[in-house]
Scaffold this motif. Sequence first.
Motif, PDB file in Angstrom:
ATOM      1  N   PHE A 256     -18.931   5.634  -6.467  1.00  0.00           N
ATOM      2  CA  PHE A 256     -18.651   4.438  -7.264  1.00  0.00           C
ATOM      3  C   PHE A 256     -19.948   3.705  -7.597  1.00  0.00           C
ATOM      4  CE2 PHE A 256     -18.818  -0.147  -6.642  1.00  0.00           C
ATOM      5  CZ  PHE A 256     -18.222  -0.577  -7.815  1.00  0.00           C
TER       6      PHE A 256
ATOM      7  N   TYR B  59     -16.991  -6.435  -6.254  1.00  0.00           N
ATOM      8  CA  TYR B  59     -15.934  -7.332  -5.771  1.00  0.00           C
ATOM      9  C   TYR B  59     -14.558  -6.708  -5.990  1.00  0.00           C
ATOM     10  CZ  TYR B  59     -13.179 -11.704  -5.669  1.00  0.00           C
ATOM     11  OH  TYR B  59     -12.260 -12.681  -5.413  1.00  0.00           O
ATOM     12  N   GLN B  60     -14.331  -6.184  -7.189  1.00  0.00           N
ATOM     13  CA  GLN B  60     -13.022  -5.593  -7.492  1.00  0.00           C
ATOM     14  C   GLN B  60     -12.812  -4.302  -6.705  1.00  0.00           C
ATOM     15  OE1 GLN B  60     -12.195  -4.255 -11.575  1.00  0.00           O
ATOM     16  NE2 GLN B  60     -10.174  -5.209 -11.408  1.00  0.00           N
TER      17      GLN B  60
ATOM     18  N   TYR C  93     -12.449  -9.594 -13.444  1.00  0.00           N
ATOM     19  CA  TYR C  93     -11.658  -9.880 -12.248  1.00  0.00           C
ATOM     20  C   TYR C  93     -12.337 -10.947 -11.396  1.00  0.00           C
ATOM     21  CZ  TYR C  93      -9.374  -8.697  -7.756  1.00  0.00           C
ATOM     22  OH  TYR C  93      -8.695  -8.731  -6.577  1.00  0.00           O
TER      23      TYR C  93
ATOM     24  N   ASP D 254     -11.614  -5.165  -3.209  1.00  0.00           N
ATOM     25  CA  ASP D 254     -10.195  -5.548  -3.161  1.00  0.00           C
ATOM     26  C   ASP D 254      -9.294  -4.338  -3.364  1.00  0.00           C
ATOM     27  OD1 ASP D 254     -10.846  -8.127  -2.666  1.00  0.00           O
ATOM     28  OD2 ASP D 254      -9.932  -8.981  -4.463  1.00  0.00           O
ATOM     29  N   HIS D 255      -9.656  -3.498  -4.319  1.00  0.00           N
ATOM     30  CA  HIS D 255      -8.813  -2.324  -4.596  1.00  0.00           C
ATOM     31  C   HIS D 255      -8.773  -1.386  -3.393  1.00  0.00           C
ATOM     32  CE1 HIS D 255      -8.895  -2.671  -9.266  1.00  0.00           C
ATOM     33  NE2 HIS D 255      -8.340  -3.699  -8.676  1.00  0.00           N
ATOM     34  N   SER D 256      -9.907  -1.272  -2.713  1.00  0.00           N
ATOM     35  CA  SER D 256      -9.952  -0.358  -1.568  1.00  0.00           C
ATOM     36  C   SER D 256      -9.027  -0.839  -0.451  1.00  0.00           C
ATOM     37  CB  SER D 256     -11.380  -0.210  -1.055  1.00  0.00           C
ATOM     38  OG  SER D 256     -11.780  -1.388  -0.380  1.00  0.00           O
ATOM     39  N   LEU D 257      -8.688  -2.123  -0.465  1.00  0.00           N
ATOM     40  CA  LEU D 257      -7.751  -2.648   0.535  1.00  0.00           C
ATOM     41  C   LEU D 257      -6.301  -2.391   0.112  1.00  0.00           C
ATOM     42  CD1 LEU D 257      -9.607  -6.007   1.220  1.00  0.00           C
ATOM     43  CD2 LEU D 257      -9.457  -4.061   2.768  1.00  0.00           C
ATOM     44  N   LEU D 258      -6.092  -2.164  -1.177  1.00  0.00           N
ATOM     45  CA  LEU D 258      -4.729  -1.980  -1.695  1.00  0.00           C
ATOM     46  C   LEU D 258      -4.322  -0.528  -1.879  1.00  0.00           C
ATOM     47  CD1 LEU D 258      -4.624  -4.827  -4.366  1.00  0.00           C
ATOM     48  CD2 LEU D 258      -3.038  -4.599  -2.453  1.00  0.00           C
ATOM     49  N   VAL D 259      -5.270   0.321  -2.252  1.00  0.00           N
ATOM     50  CA  VAL D 259      -4.939   1.726  -2.513  1.00  0.00           C
ATOM     51  C   VAL D 259      -6.030   2.649  -1.959  1.00  0.00           C
ATOM     52  CG1 VAL D 259      -3.519   1.439  -4.587  1.00  0.00           C
ATOM     53  CG2 VAL D 259      -5.980   1.508  -4.812  1.00  0.00           C
ATOM     54  N   GLU D 260      -5.639   3.909  -1.784  1.00  0.00           N
ATOM     55  CA  GLU D 260      -6.604   4.945  -1.407  1.00  0.00           C
ATOM     56  C   GLU D 260      -7.310   5.345  -2.696  1.00  0.00           C
ATOM     57  OE1 GLU D 260      -8.159   5.942   1.727  1.00  0.00           O
ATOM     58  OE2 GLU D 260      -6.042   5.490   2.093  1.00  0.00           O
ATOM     59  N   LEU D 261      -8.547   4.903  -2.881  1.00  0.00           N
ATOM     60  CA  LEU D 261      -9.224   5.158  -4.155  1.00  0.00           C
ATOM     61  C   LEU D 261      -9.690   6.602  -4.248  1.00  0.00           C
ATOM     62  CD1 LEU D 261     -11.168   1.793  -4.372  1.00  0.00           C
ATOM     63  CD2 LEU D 261      -9.329   2.550  -5.888  1.00  0.00           C
ATOM     64  N   PRO D 262      -9.648   7.178  -5.469  1.00  0.00           N
ATOM     65  CA  PRO D 262      -9.992   8.590  -5.616  1.00  0.00           C
ATOM     66  C   PRO D 262     -11.489   8.890  -5.471  1.00  0.00           C
ATOM     67  CG  PRO D 262      -9.457   7.611  -7.743  1.00  0.00           C
ATOM     68  CD  PRO D 262      -9.185   6.565  -6.712  1.00  0.00           C
TER      69      PRO D 262
ATOM     70  N   ARG E 113       0.850  -1.215   0.000  1.00  0.00           N
ATOM     71  CA  ARG E 113       0.000   0.000   0.000  1.00  0.00           C
ATOM     72  C   ARG E 113       0.874   1.250   0.000  1.00  0.00           C
ATOM     73  NH1 ARG E 113      -5.622   0.401   1.751  1.00  0.00           N
ATOM     74  NH2 ARG E 113      -5.109   2.566   2.115  1.00  0.00           N
TER      75      ARG E 113
ATOM     76  N   PRO F  90     -10.132 -11.094   3.068  1.00  0.00           N
ATOM     77  CA  PRO F  90      -9.016 -11.837   3.666  1.00  0.00           C
ATOM     78  C   PRO F  90      -9.196 -13.354   3.569  1.00  0.00           C
ATOM     79  CG  PRO F  90      -9.750 -10.080   5.132  1.00  0.00           C
ATOM     80  CD  PRO F  90     -10.746 -10.161   4.025  1.00  0.00           C
TER      81      PRO F  90
END
Lengths: 199, 199
Positions: free
Chosen positions: B185, B167-168, A167, B171-179, A119, B103
């Motif tokens: 969304f 779903y995607q 995905y 997952d993305h929200s766990l990896l990056v700070e989404l804009p 991250r 997780p």
Amino acid sequence: MTTTRQAGTRARILTAAVEVIAAHGVSGATTKRIAASAGCSEALIYKHFTGKEELFLAVILEVMPGLAHALDRLRSDLDERPLAEALTAFAESAVEFYRQAAPIASGLLTDPALLGAFRAMLAVRQAGPHIPIAVLAGILRAQQAAGRIRADADCDGAAALLMGACYQRADHSLLVELPTEPASFAGSAVSALLTGLSA
Amino acid sequence: MTTTRQAGTRARILTAAVEVIAAHGVSGATTKRIAASAGCSEALIYKHFTGKEELFLAVILEVMPGLAHALDRLRSDLDERPLAEALTAFAESAVEFYRQAAPIASGLLTDPALLGAFRAMLAVRQAGPHIPIAVLAGILRAQQAAGRIRADADCDGAAALLMGACYQRADHSLLVELPTEPASFAGSAVSALLTGLSA
């Protein structure tokens, strides 16, 4: 000369990482195992990559059949083929990409320490798995400007729908025997995306 | 009496499993740790669950804020609210569900042995993560029969698009700070789904 040898070592480490991840999963992909498979020292891995996170990011970005490549092909396909055909071909490639990326992506989500480091790295680089969705939205907007997509369509939303479906399809195909073929999935998703639901 | 006590033990094990997974990830969620956290023996865990796979499936199906519940609410929402509103509320719930499930889902995809056992169990039970998409498609088809969704829309494709995007996004929200915000969304994805792209 040195640069060529360094590039060779880097590529060898990346190939070894892919093999070790396939065999042992991300959690079992230790730098010790990767070094053994690449025939180099662990220290040499840390000369090329700041850590496991950077190594995994390089695997995703450089080694796997690229989503960026599939997006490039979509862009050129759209000059020659109908929208539905081009998007369907893209969706099939995206599913295949995500299938190959799944073990690594999942490994990151599972390991709290690695996830934290990843991250932080993505934030600094302004990179991340959401970027391809923004690229796809841009491609759709260009089609919209050319009058091939209706003017009031939400291209960001459409890109999130199509990429997300690919995905999830990829992950599900790893968990269960899905009742539909990949091509039929892609065709069905693109058909829904083009038609819309509004009566 | 015995049955009540057994149900209590089962629930205690499930709660312990959720806590241990949150702290140590799926790969670190050993029955030893879960037993310690639940205050029971490992043997007792195996009295209630055939193995770690069945325990994790029970966590997904019984403990986490259910996707099934969100689908039920969508069904009743659709009697009272416009399609766009009901689907947007559903999408927000689905993202939240998938965030909590990530997780565990990732842990399964990462561990080859666990994945194999889980696949086998899902195949026997004809269960799996693709079922909620089929349920959503059924809900959309009922709306289509009632004339609220256009007759030529592909409801299976539409369900795969919406669920996949959620779903995607999770997952993305766990990896990056989404804009974008979650609500924005969901609104954008549903808007794209309703409008369609066809010019």
